[in-house]
Design a protein around this motif. Structure first.
Motif, PDB file in Angstrom:
ATOM      1  N   ARG B  92     -10.233 -22.071  11.517  1.00 51.79           N
ATOM      2  CA  ARG B  92      -9.397 -21.155  12.295  1.00 51.79           C
ATOM      3  C   ARG B  92     -10.141 -19.910  12.757  1.00 51.79           C
ATOM      4  NH1 ARG B  92      -6.040 -17.797   9.130  1.00 51.79           N
ATOM      5  NH2 ARG B  92      -6.965 -17.395   7.120  1.00 51.79           N
ATOM      6  N   PHE B  93     -11.343 -19.684  12.207  1.00 51.35           N
ATOM      7  CA  PHE B  93     -12.107 -18.516  12.648  1.00 51.35           C
ATOM      8  C   PHE B  93     -13.039 -18.818  13.819  1.00 51.35           C
ATOM      9  CE2 PHE B  93     -11.066 -17.430   8.228  1.00 51.35           C
ATOM     10  CZ  PHE B  93     -10.389 -16.261   8.472  1.00 51.35           C
ATOM     11  N   LEU B  94     -13.151 -20.093  14.178  1.00 48.06           N
ATOM     12  CA  LEU B  94     -14.020 -20.448  15.307  1.00 48.06           C
ATOM     13  C   LEU B  94     -13.169 -20.703  16.545  1.00 48.06           C
ATOM     14  CD1 LEU B  94     -16.601 -22.986  13.803  1.00 48.06           C
ATOM     15  CD2 LEU B  94     -16.720 -20.507  13.885  1.00 48.06           C
ATOM     16  N   THR B  95     -13.769 -20.506  17.706  1.00 53.76           N
ATOM     17  CA  THR B  95     -13.063 -20.838  18.934  1.00 53.76           C
ATOM     18  C   THR B  95     -13.200 -22.342  19.182  1.00 53.76           C
ATOM     19  OG1 THR B  95     -14.967 -20.631  20.374  1.00 53.76           O
ATOM     20  CG2 THR B  95     -13.759 -18.614  19.905  1.00 53.76           C
ATOM     21  N   GLY B  96     -12.396 -22.841  20.109  1.00 50.80           N
ATOM     22  CA  GLY B  96     -12.478 -24.261  20.442  1.00 50.80           C
ATOM     23  C   GLY B  96     -13.881 -24.638  20.881  1.00 50.80           C
ATOM     24  N   ARG B  97     -14.450 -23.812  21.751  1.00 44.95           N
ATOM     25  CA  ARG B  97     -15.786 -24.124  22.254  1.00 44.95           C
ATOM     26  C   ARG B  97     -16.825 -24.120  21.130  1.00 44.95           C
ATOM     27  NH1 ARG B  97     -17.011 -23.723  27.487  1.00 44.95           N
ATOM     28  NH2 ARG B  97     -15.480 -22.112  27.877  1.00 44.95           N
ATOM     29  N   GLU B  98     -16.670 -23.185  20.186  1.00 44.17           N
ATOM     30  CA  GLU B  98     -17.630 -23.116  19.079  1.00 44.17           C
ATOM     31  C   GLU B  98     -17.583 -24.370  18.199  1.00 44.17           C
ATOM     32  OE1 GLU B  98     -17.910 -18.250  18.735  1.00 44.17           O
ATOM     33  OE2 GLU B  98     -16.511 -19.360  17.471  1.00 44.17           O
ATOM     34  N   HIS B  99     -16.383 -24.934  18.040  1.00 52.25           N
ATOM     35  CA  HIS B  99     -16.285 -26.210  17.309  1.00 52.25           C
ATOM     36  C   HIS B  99     -17.174 -27.264  17.977  1.00 52.25           C
ATOM     37  CE1 HIS B  99     -12.643 -24.652  15.347  1.00 52.25           C
ATOM     38  NE2 HIS B  99     -12.821 -25.625  14.477  1.00 52.25           N
ATOM     39  N   LEU B 100     -17.033 -27.337  19.290  1.00 59.06           N
ATOM     40  CA  LEU B 100     -17.763 -28.376  20.024  1.00 59.06           C
ATOM     41  C   LEU B 100     -19.265 -28.092  20.029  1.00 59.06           C
ATOM     42  CD1 LEU B 100     -15.113 -28.711  22.832  1.00 59.06           C
ATOM     43  CD2 LEU B 100     -15.738 -30.497  21.211  1.00 59.06           C
TER      44      LEU B 100
END
Lengths: 259, 324
Positions: B92-100
Motif C-alpha cells: 500500500r505504500f507503493l504506487t501502481g507504477r512502482e509495483h510494475l
C-alpha cells in the motif's frame, strides 16, 4: 551475478520507498533510542550512578556504548517484521512466483536493516558528542564500532527473519519479540557493568552475546586502543559463533517456508 | 487439428500436517483455453494452483507446464508464468507504477521494453490516471486491476489467477472477464480458480469441479450440463407422500420425452428432452392421475445442478470462510 544485483537493488529500493512514505514511523525510529535512552536515561542516572562503579567520567559516556548496541538489538529483532507482513498479505508469494534467486529477498532486507542501523549509530554518537562524549579512538574507532554493530545486527536480523517465516501469526511474533528484547538489555552490560551486578544476573549476562559486544564498543569510546583491542578480538570471536548459529537457523527456516 | 498441451498434472497429491488437501489429481489443460478450477473454499483449488506456480511442492505426483516439471525446473516455470494472487497482495505504500517497475526489474526486462509494456498494461486495465498514486487509496477493483497488470507484465504463456473477481462489484467483474477473453484471443492459456458458478459458466472453456481435494467432474460447462440428461422440470405436489405419487411417477415414466424421474422432498424432479412437448403432457398426466399440483417449475440445466449432482451439495450453500 548482474541479475542478482538488479534484483537486490530493486527489492532494497522498495524498503527505502516504504520507509520514506512512513515519515512519522521513520522519525520515531531514528529519534526514539537517542531521546529515550541516551538523553533521558543518561541524564536521569547521572547522579545516581557511581563514577567509581561505571569507571567512566560520567554516566552518559558509559551509557553511549549500551545505547548503540540496544539500537542494533531493536533494529535487528524487528528486521523481519516487514517480511512477516509480506508473508501474510501474499506479497511474498507474488515475489516467489517470479524467477528471482530466493536469496535476493533476504539479502535486500539485510542491506536495508544494516543501512538504517548504521545511520542510527552515527546519529547516537553525534548526539553523545553534543553532550560532551567523544570517541577516544577517533574516526577509525567509530568505523570499528559500525563494523561490530553490523556483525551483531546480521545475526539478530537472521533470528528475526527465521521467526517471521516460522510463526503462525504476527501476534506470536510480537509476543516473542517483546519477551526477548528487554531481558536482553537488562541482562547485559548496557546499563550497569557486570562487576556491579548480583551474582545470578552476572552469570546470565556473561552468556549474553550483547555483553561482549558492548564491552568491546565501550573502551573504543571511553578508553583508547590499547584497552579496546583485546576486547574487540574477543567480541569478534563471539560474533563469529553467534552469526554462524543465527544464519544457519535462519537459512533453515527460510528453506522450510519457501523452498 | 491437435492442440498443444499447456499443463499436464498426473496423480498430484498434497498433505499438510494431517490434512489431505489434494488427492491424486490428474488433468490436462490445452494451450489457449481458459480453464477453471471450481469448488467451495478449502476444496484444494488454491493448493493446486500454488503447486503449479512453484511456491508449494507436492507430496506426490507430477505437474508439467509446456513439458517443464514444476519441481525440478521451477526456475524455467517461473519464466513462463504470470500469477495473480487471491489476497490483495499489494504494497500500500507503493504506487501502481512502482509495483510494475519493481516486477520489471525482477523479471530483468530491458528498460525500454519495460516502460512500453508498463504503459500499455496500465492502459489495458484502465489505471493510467491512478498509476502514480500510492495504492493505499485504491478501491478493491483498482487493486485487482493492478494485480492483473502485475500478472501480465512478464508476458506469460500461462496466466494463473486465484479467485480473480472475489468480492468485486458487477462492473469490475465484467471488465475483468473481458480482459481475460481478450488474452485468450491472443493465445494465452489461462488457469483460474473460482467459487462463482456464473463465472465458471460464462468465462471458462473447460472446468474441473473439485471437492475435498478430488476432481468430481471435468469438461466444458455445456457438456457437463448436457450430461445431467436434459432440462429439469420440478413438480411441487400438494401431498408428496400420497400413494398417488407412485402411480404418477409410473405414468410419467411411460411418456416418450421423459428421461428420468427422481423423487424430491417437495414432489418430483423430472428430466425431459423436448420441453415444449413434455410440459403439457406432464400436466395432463398429473390431472388424469388426480394428484394435486401446487407448482411446476421448468429450467434449463445450470452449472449448480452439475455441482449438486457430483458433490451432493450446492455451492450456494457454502458459508463464506476465510481463504486458506
Amino acid at each position: 551475478m548482474n541479475e542478482q544485483i538488479q534484483e537486490v537493488l530493486a527489492l532494497t529500493n522498495r524498503w527505502v520507498k516504504r520507509l520514506s512514505r512512513e515519515k512519522f514511523s521513520m522519525l520515531f525510529t531514528l529519534i526514539q533510542p537517542m531521546l529515550f535512552w541516551l538523553i533521558f536515561f543518561g541524564n536521569l542516572f547521572q547522579r545516581a550512578a557511581d563514577v567509581q562503579i561505571v569507571q567512566a567520567p560520567n554516566y552518559m559516556s558509559f551509557l553511549a556504548a549500551g545505547v548503540v548496541v540496544m539500537t542494533v538489538l531493536n533494529n535487528g529483532l524487528a528486521g523481519g517484521v516487514d517480511l512477516l507482513f509480506d508473508k501474510e498479505n501474499g506479497f511474498l508469494e507474488r515475489l516467489m512466483a517470479t524467477p528471482i534467486r530466493r536469496s535476493s529477498v533476504i539479502i535486500s532486507r539485510f542491506l536495508f536493516v544494516m543501512a538504517i542501523t548504521a545511520m542510527q549509530i552515527l546519529v547516537i554518537l553525534g548526539v553523545a558528542f553534543l553532550f560532551g562524549v567523544s570517541a577516544e579512538t577517533g574516526i577509525l574507532g567509530i568505523a570499528l564500532i559500525l563494523v561490530i554493530g553490523m556483525l551483531f545486527g546480521v545475526g539478530l536480523t537472521a533470528i528475526s527473519m527465521a521467526m517471521a517465516f516460522s510463526v503462525k501469526s504476527h501476534g506470536d511474533f510480537f509476543s516473542v519479540l517483546g519477551f526477548l528484547s528487554l531481558p536482553m538489555i537488562f541482562l547485559s552490560s548496557a546499563l550497569v557493568p557486570l562487576a556491579a551486578m548480583p551474582g545470578w544476573m552476572k552469570t546470565l549476562a556473561f552468556f549474553n552475546p550483547m555483553t561482549w559486544v558492548i564491552d568491546a564498543i565501550r573502551p573504543l569510546i571511553l578508553s583508547g586502543w590499547s584497552q579496546a583491542l583485546p576486547q574487540v578480538a574477543i567480541a569478534l570471536g563471539v560474533l563469529a559463533i553467534f552469526d554462524a548459529l543465527c544464519l544457519y537457523g535462519g537459512a533453515r527456516a527460510f528453506k522450510r517456508s519457501v523452498g | 487439428m491437435s492442440v498443444a498441451v499447456a499443463i499436464e498434472i498426473k496423480g498430484l497429491g498434497k498433505i499438510y500436517d494431517t490434512v489431505n488437501a489434494v488427492k491424486n489429481l490428474s488433468l490436462t489443460v490445452a494451450q489457449g483455453e481458459i480453464f477453471g478450477l471450481l469448488g467451495p473454499n478449502g476444496a484444494g483449488k488454491s493448493t493446486t494452483l500454488r503447486i503449479l506456480i512453484t511456491t508449494l511442492s507436492p507430496t506426490s505426483g507430477t505437474a508439467t507446464i509446456f513439458g517443464h516439471d514444476v519441481v525440478k525446473e521451477a526456475d524455467t516455470i517461473r519464466r513462463l508464468i504470470g500469477y495473480v494472487p487471491q489476497e490483495r497482495a499489494i504494497d500500500r505504500f507503493l504506487t501502481g507504477r512502482e509495483h510494475l517497475l519493481l516486477l520489471a526489474d525482477l523479471y530483468h526486462l530491458p528498460k525500454n521494453e519495460a516502460l512500453t509494456r508498463i504503459a500499455s498494461l496500465l492502459k489495458l486495465v484502465d489505471l493510467e490516471e491512478h498509476a502514480d498514486r500510492v495504492a493505499k487509496g485504491y478501491s478493491g477493483g483498482m487493486k485487482r486491476k493492478l494485480d492483473i497488470a502485475c500478472g501480465l507484465l512478464p508476458n506469460p504463456k500461462v496466466l494463473f489467477l486465484d479467485e480473480p473477481t472475489l468480492g468485486l462489484d458487477v462492473q469490475s467483474r465484467l471488465n475483468i472477464w473481458q480482459y481475460l477473453r481478450q488474452l485468450r484471443q491472443q493465445g494465452m492459456t489461462i488457469v483460474m480458480t473460482t467459487n462463482y458458478l456464473d463465472e465458471a459458466d460464462q468465462l471458462c472453456d473447460r472446468i474441473a469441479i473439485i471437492d475435498r481435494g478430488e476432481i468430481r467432474a471435468i469438461g466444458s460447462p455445456k457438456d457437463l450440463k448436457a450430461s445431467l440428461g436434459g432440462d429439469g422440470v420440478w413438480l411441487t405436489l400438494g401431498d408428496p407422500h400420497s400413494p398417488l405419487v407412485e402411480t404418477l411417477s409410473t405414468a410419467l415414466k411411460a411418456l416418450p420425452f421423459v428421461r428420468a424421474i427422481r423423487s424430491a422432498p417437495q414432489g418430483l424432479d423430472i428430466r425431459v428432452d423436448a420441453p415444449e412437448k413434455a410440459l403439457p403432457a406432464i400436466l395432463d398426466t398429473t390431472n388424469r392421475v388426480g394428484c394435486r399440483l401446487d407448482g411446476i417449475e421448468y429450467h434449463r440445466p445450470r452449472l449448480d445442478d452439475v455441482f449438486v449432482a457430483h458433490t451432493g451439495r450446492s455451492l450456494k450453500d457454502q458459508p463464506p470462510e476465510p481463504a486458506t
